[in-house]
Design a protein around this motif. Structure first.
Motif, PDB file in Angstrom:
ATOM      1  N   VAL A  58      29.908  66.115  18.560  1.00  0.00           N
ATOM      2  CA  VAL A  58      31.146  66.360  19.299  1.00  0.00           C
ATOM      3  C   VAL A  58      31.748  67.643  18.748  1.00  0.00           C
ATOM      4  CG1 VAL A  58      33.489  65.551  19.762  1.00  0.00           C
ATOM      5  CG2 VAL A  58      31.591  63.933  19.824  1.00  0.00           C
ATOM      6  N   ILE A  59      32.189  68.508  19.649  1.00  0.00           N
ATOM      7  CA  ILE A  59      32.824  69.768  19.269  1.00  0.00           C
ATOM      8  C   ILE A  59      34.261  69.714  19.760  1.00  0.00           C
ATOM      9  CG2 ILE A  59      32.809  72.273  19.557  1.00  0.00           C
ATOM     10  CD1 ILE A  59      29.734  71.950  20.134  1.00  0.00           C
ATOM     11  N   LEU A  60      35.197  69.885  18.834  1.00  0.00           N
ATOM     12  CA  LEU A  60      36.615  69.913  19.193  1.00  0.00           C
ATOM     13  C   LEU A  60      37.033  71.362  19.397  1.00  0.00           C
ATOM     14  CD1 LEU A  60      38.061  67.346  16.631  1.00  0.00           C
ATOM     15  CD2 LEU A  60      37.668  67.005  19.073  1.00  0.00           C
ATOM     16  N   GLY A  61      37.336  71.716  20.641  1.00  0.00           N
ATOM     17  CA  GLY A  61      37.798  73.067  20.941  1.00  0.00           C
ATOM     18  C   GLY A  61      36.941  73.754  21.982  1.00  0.00           C
ATOM     19  N   GLY A  63      37.523  77.097  22.870  1.00  0.00           N
ATOM     20  CA  GLY A  63      37.708  78.537  22.745  1.00  0.00           C
ATOM     21  C   GLY A  63      36.355  79.173  22.482  1.00  0.00           C
ATOM     22  N   PRO A  64      36.334  80.434  22.108  1.00  0.00           N
ATOM     23  CA  PRO A  64      35.068  81.124  21.857  1.00  0.00           C
ATOM     24  C   PRO A  64      34.200  80.429  20.801  1.00  0.00           C
ATOM     25  CG  PRO A  64      36.858  82.709  21.955  1.00  0.00           C
ATOM     26  CD  PRO A  64      37.486  81.349  21.988  1.00  0.00           C
ATOM     27  N   ALA A  65      34.803  79.968  19.713  1.00  0.00           N
ATOM     28  CA  ALA A  65      34.014  79.312  18.654  1.00  0.00           C
ATOM     29  C   ALA A  65      33.440  77.986  19.140  1.00  0.00           C
ATOM     30  CB  ALA A  65      34.871  79.096  17.412  1.00  0.00           C
ATOM     31  N   GLY A  66      34.251  77.200  19.839  1.00  0.00           N
ATOM     32  CA  GLY A  66      33.778  75.911  20.347  1.00  0.00           C
ATOM     33  C   GLY A  66      32.647  76.064  21.341  1.00  0.00           C
ATOM     34  N   PHE A  67      32.804  76.986  22.289  1.00  0.00           N
ATOM     35  CA  PHE A  67      31.747  77.174  23.287  1.00  0.00           C
ATOM     36  C   PHE A  67      30.502  77.827  22.690  1.00  0.00           C
ATOM     37  CE2 PHE A  67      34.820  76.725  26.987  1.00  0.00           C
ATOM     38  CZ  PHE A  67      34.298  75.508  27.376  1.00  0.00           C
ATOM     39  N   THR A  68      30.668  78.703  21.714  1.00  0.00           N
ATOM     40  CA  THR A  68      29.488  79.278  21.056  1.00  0.00           C
ATOM     41  C   THR A  68      28.710  78.179  20.347  1.00  0.00           C
ATOM     42  OG1 THR A  68      30.566  81.420  20.799  1.00  0.00           O
ATOM     43  CG2 THR A  68      28.694  80.968  19.356  1.00  0.00           C
ATOM     44  N   ALA A  69      29.426  77.303  19.629  1.00  0.00           N
ATOM     45  CA  ALA A  69      28.765  76.171  18.973  1.00  0.00           C
ATOM     46  C   ALA A  69      28.074  75.286  20.011  1.00  0.00           C
ATOM     47  CB  ALA A  69      29.785  75.364  18.172  1.00  0.00           C
ATOM     48  N   ALA A  70      28.721  75.080  21.142  1.00  0.00           N
ATOM     49  CA  ALA A  70      28.147  74.235  22.190  1.00  0.00           C
ATOM     50  C   ALA A  70      26.869  74.838  22.776  1.00  0.00           C
ATOM     51  CB  ALA A  70      29.174  74.018  23.306  1.00  0.00           C
ATOM     52  N   ILE A  83      35.254  68.732  23.539  1.00  0.00           N
ATOM     53  CA  ILE A  83      36.580  68.220  23.892  1.00  0.00           C
ATOM     54  C   ILE A  83      37.534  69.397  24.047  1.00  0.00           C
ATOM     55  CG2 ILE A  83      38.452  66.665  23.209  1.00  0.00           C
ATOM     56  CD1 ILE A  83      35.746  65.236  23.544  1.00  0.00           C
ATOM     57  N   GLY A  84      38.218  69.457  25.190  1.00  0.00           N
ATOM     58  CA  GLY A  84      39.033  70.608  25.562  1.00  0.00           C
ATOM     59  C   GLY A  84      40.246  70.902  24.712  1.00  0.00           C
ATOM     60  N   ARG A 155      27.436  61.479  15.359  1.00  0.00           N
ATOM     61  CA  ARG A 155      26.752  61.710  14.089  1.00  0.00           C
ATOM     62  C   ARG A 155      27.372  62.901  13.356  1.00  0.00           C
ATOM     63  NH1 ARG A 155      20.643  62.115  15.042  1.00  0.00           N
ATOM     64  NH2 ARG A 155      20.648  61.974  12.787  1.00  0.00           N
ATOM     65  N   ALA A 156      27.889  63.882  14.115  1.00  0.00           N
ATOM     66  CA  ALA A 156      28.496  65.073  13.519  1.00  0.00           C
ATOM     67  C   ALA A 156      29.630  65.560  14.408  1.00  0.00           C
ATOM     68  CB  ALA A 156      27.454  66.180  13.345  1.00  0.00           C
ATOM     69  N   VAL A 157      30.622  66.197  13.779  1.00  0.00           N
ATOM     70  CA  VAL A 157      31.765  66.770  14.495  1.00  0.00           C
ATOM     71  C   VAL A 157      31.956  68.202  14.008  1.00  0.00           C
ATOM     72  CG1 VAL A 157      34.259  66.618  14.915  1.00  0.00           C
ATOM     73  CG2 VAL A 157      32.900  64.520  14.727  1.00  0.00           C
ATOM     74  N   ILE A 158      32.091  69.123  14.955  1.00  0.00           N
ATOM     75  CA  ILE A 158      32.439  70.508  14.631  1.00  0.00           C
ATOM     76  C   ILE A 158      33.882  70.708  15.083  1.00  0.00           C
ATOM     77  CG2 ILE A 158      32.048  72.942  15.181  1.00  0.00           C
ATOM     78  CD1 ILE A 158      29.084  72.268  15.557  1.00  0.00           C
ATOM     79  N   ILE A 159      34.711  71.164  14.154  1.00  0.00           N
ATOM     80  CA  ILE A 159      36.111  71.413  14.477  1.00  0.00           C
ATOM     81  C   ILE A 159      36.283  72.908  14.695  1.00  0.00           C
ATOM     82  CG2 ILE A 159      38.500  71.211  13.696  1.00  0.00           C
ATOM     83  CD1 ILE A 159      37.526  68.813  11.973  1.00  0.00           C
ATOM     84  N   ALA A 160      36.544  73.278  15.936  1.00  0.00           N
ATOM     85  CA  ALA A 160      36.719  74.685  16.314  1.00  0.00           C
ATOM     86  C   ALA A 160      37.997  74.792  17.139  1.00  0.00           C
ATOM     87  CB  ALA A 160      35.501  75.170  17.098  1.00  0.00           C
ATOM     88  N   THR A 161      39.089  74.300  16.561  1.00  0.00           N
ATOM     89  CA  THR A 161      40.335  74.180  17.308  1.00  0.00           C
ATOM     90  C   THR A 161      41.131  75.469  17.413  1.00  0.00           C
ATOM     91  OG1 THR A 161      41.361  73.325  15.297  1.00  0.00           O
ATOM     92  CG2 THR A 161      40.601  71.712  16.922  1.00  0.00           C
ATOM     93  N   GLY A 162      40.751  76.497  16.675  1.00  0.00           N
ATOM     94  CA  GLY A 162      41.409  77.792  16.826  1.00  0.00           C
ATOM     95  C   GLY A 162      42.859  77.772  16.441  1.00  0.00           C
TER      96      GLY A 162
END
Length: 178
Positions: A58-61, A63-70, A83-84, A155-162
């Protein structure tokens, strides 16, 4: 009249009869607490117990960092759920000309750039869920999140909330924003 009755400065401001509910978040909070139906004179809904949604990542965010991770995670077949958050697309959605991003020698509008990020992430298989994380538990496995009342286990969460813009509240601020 809206500010006098409820104090809110944004629209919509929601009233049920003479009772001030607040903005959309206030309405969603009442619904999540199970109190909205009674205010509207409806029979309370019963919800069957939902099984938690299972995800690798799950990626929180969004923005550019969240979508790049996605994009990278989706290309690695991790089927990420993005998650938006409170400002889908991040601060670039309220930015006009972006002239310091590689690949756009003439610049690009912020919302246009974020739309392209979103489309590319979706093209590779990222699922995008609009909403805000109400709670996140990172201790232990699986990680648990609650979004719009729904539990998600990952299993993993990336926090890219900006970041969020910090408005000054001066009269000309909106005129010169962007």
């Amino acid at each position: 009249e809206m500010m006098a009755k409820g104090g809110g400065r944004t629209v919509p401001q929601i009233f049920v009869g003479d009772r001030y509910i607040g903005d959309c978040d206030g309405l969603h909070a009442l619904d999540a607490e199970g109190r909205l139906d009674a205010l509207l004179g409806l029979e309370p809904r019963t919800h069957p117990k939902e099984e938690p949604m299972q995800r690798n990542l799950v990626i929180l965010g969004t923005g550019p960092a969240g979508f790049t991770a996605a994009i990278y995670a989706a290309r690695a077949n991790l089927a990420p759920l993005v998650i938006g958050g409170p400002q889908p697309g991040g601060q670039l959605t309220i930015t006009t000309e972006v002239e310091n991003y590689p690949g756009f020698p003439e610049g690009i509008q912020g919302p246009e750039l974020m739309s392209a990020f979103r489309e590319q992430a979706a093209r590779f298989g990222a699922e995008i869920l609009e909403g805000e994380a109400e709670s996140v538990t990172l201790a232990g496995d699986p990680k648990r999140l609650v979004v719009a009342g729904r539990t998600i286990e990952a299993r993993a969460v990336i926090i890219a909330t900006g970041a969020s813009a910090r408005w000054l509240g001066i009269p000309s601020e909106k005129q010169y924003a962007g």
